[in-house]
Design a protein around this motif. Sequence first.
Motif, PDB file in Angstrom:
ATOM      1  N   VAL A 188     -90.526  27.730  67.427  1.00  0.00           N
ATOM      2  CA  VAL A 188     -91.803  28.445  67.560  1.00  0.00           C
ATOM      3  C   VAL A 188     -92.813  27.894  66.558  1.00  0.00           C
ATOM      4  O   VAL A 188     -93.980  27.654  66.895  1.00  0.00           O
ATOM      5  N   LEU A 189     -92.380  27.669  65.324  1.00  0.00           N
ATOM      6  CA  LEU A 189     -93.267  27.122  64.297  1.00  0.00           C
ATOM      7  C   LEU A 189     -93.740  25.725  64.678  1.00  0.00           C
ATOM      8  O   LEU A 189     -94.923  25.396  64.521  1.00  0.00           O
ATOM      9  N   ILE A 200     -94.103  24.456  67.692  1.00  0.00           N
ATOM     10  CA  ILE A 200     -95.074  24.594  68.782  1.00  0.00           C
ATOM     11  C   ILE A 200     -96.421  25.042  68.220  1.00  0.00           C
ATOM     12  O   ILE A 200     -97.475  24.515  68.592  1.00  0.00           O
ATOM     13  N   ARG A 201     -96.398  26.001  67.328  1.00  0.00           N
ATOM     14  CA  ARG A 201     -97.651  26.501  66.742  1.00  0.00           C
ATOM     15  C   ARG A 201     -98.355  25.416  65.939  1.00  0.00           C
ATOM     16  O   ARG A 201     -99.563  25.256  66.022  1.00  0.00           O
ATOM     17  N   GLN A 202     -97.606  24.652  65.154  1.00  0.00           N
ATOM     18  CA  GLN A 202     -98.209  23.581  64.366  1.00  0.00           C
ATOM     19  C   GLN A 202     -98.808  22.511  65.267  1.00  0.00           C
ATOM     20  O   GLN A 202     -99.887  21.998  64.993  1.00  0.00           O
ATOM     21  N   GLU A 203     -98.131  22.181  66.362  1.00  0.00           N
ATOM     22  CA  GLU A 203     -98.674  21.197  67.298  1.00  0.00           C
ATOM     23  C   GLU A 203     -99.962  21.708  67.927  1.00  0.00           C
ATOM     24  O   GLU A 203    -100.937  20.979  68.048  1.00  0.00           O
ATOM     25  N   SER A 204     -99.976  22.976  68.292  1.00  0.00           N
ATOM     26  CA  SER A 204    -101.176  23.562  68.881  1.00  0.00           C
ATOM     27  C   SER A 204    -102.344  23.524  67.890  1.00  0.00           C
ATOM     28  O   SER A 204    -103.469  23.172  68.252  1.00  0.00           O
ATOM     29  N   LEU A 205    -102.085  23.871  66.642  1.00  0.00           N
ATOM     30  CA  LEU A 205    -103.134  23.847  65.620  1.00  0.00           C
ATOM     31  C   LEU A 205    -103.664  22.427  65.409  1.00  0.00           C
ATOM     32  O   LEU A 205    -104.864  22.225  65.210  1.00  0.00           O
ATOM     33  N   GLU A 247    -105.950  21.712  68.332  1.00  0.00           N
ATOM     34  CA  GLU A 247    -107.173  22.503  68.180  1.00  0.00           C
ATOM     35  C   GLU A 247    -108.101  21.852  67.147  1.00  0.00           C
ATOM     36  O   GLU A 247    -109.315  21.745  67.376  1.00  0.00           O
ATOM     37  N   ALA A 257    -108.195  29.000  72.755  1.00  0.00           N
ATOM     38  CA  ALA A 257    -107.845  29.335  71.366  1.00  0.00           C
ATOM     39  C   ALA A 257    -109.067  29.222  70.461  1.00  0.00           C
ATOM     40  O   ALA A 257    -109.285  30.080  69.597  1.00  0.00           O
ATOM     41  N   LYS A 283    -110.611  32.421  68.515  1.00  0.00           N
ATOM     42  CA  LYS A 283    -110.727  32.420  67.051  1.00  0.00           C
ATOM     43  C   LYS A 283    -112.181  32.444  66.593  1.00  0.00           C
ATOM     44  O   LYS A 283    -112.468  32.291  65.406  1.00  0.00           O
TER      45      LYS A 283
END
Length: 180
Positions: free
Chosen positions: A10-11, A13-18, A21, A102, A106
């Motif tokens: 999960v972390l 995936i979140r880091q890749e998304s950030l 972005e 996203a 934000k």
Amino acid sequence: MAAPLPAAAVLAIRQESLYHEARVLILISEFTAPGAPFRGLTKLAKVDFLLRYPVMAERLLPGGTTWQDSAPTADERQAVESRMIRYKYGPWDDRYYPLLGALVGKRLATFARVGGSMEITLTEAGRDLSIALGETSSWAIVAERARFLREHFDLPGQELKDLIYEQLPDVVALPLRSEI
């Protein structure tokens, strides 16, 4: 019912998304003036392709034009930055809609449809964050390359698509839905 993802997955995936972005935020910022919208999802996909694959952008530059201080490194010439998929209209990443959502969620950008085209405008917070990111050692090269791309490839999406089709036939010749 599927088992939940491990926390590490999960972390990641979140880091890749950030990461994506931040790159898109910088790209939009460099291609627009404060308060002005970035127009067109096709254009975004094409300039992002050139940003993510600087060697491909280099192949499109007019004779004698060089990257100046932001030329691809030897490692970049051998590596693939990130997955993009060959779709009907050229290189594409199916994450654009969630990435733009996203940024809007934000409050870093606003989104509008004008006619049949997408317009995304950075908020003051979005532009400020983009500038701050571009001043860090980790993102300075991305910001510099985005500025360079604006100088040389600030064209409508259809013209960018045509340029890629004409001058990068090896990318266009890939089967649909294959990774670039």
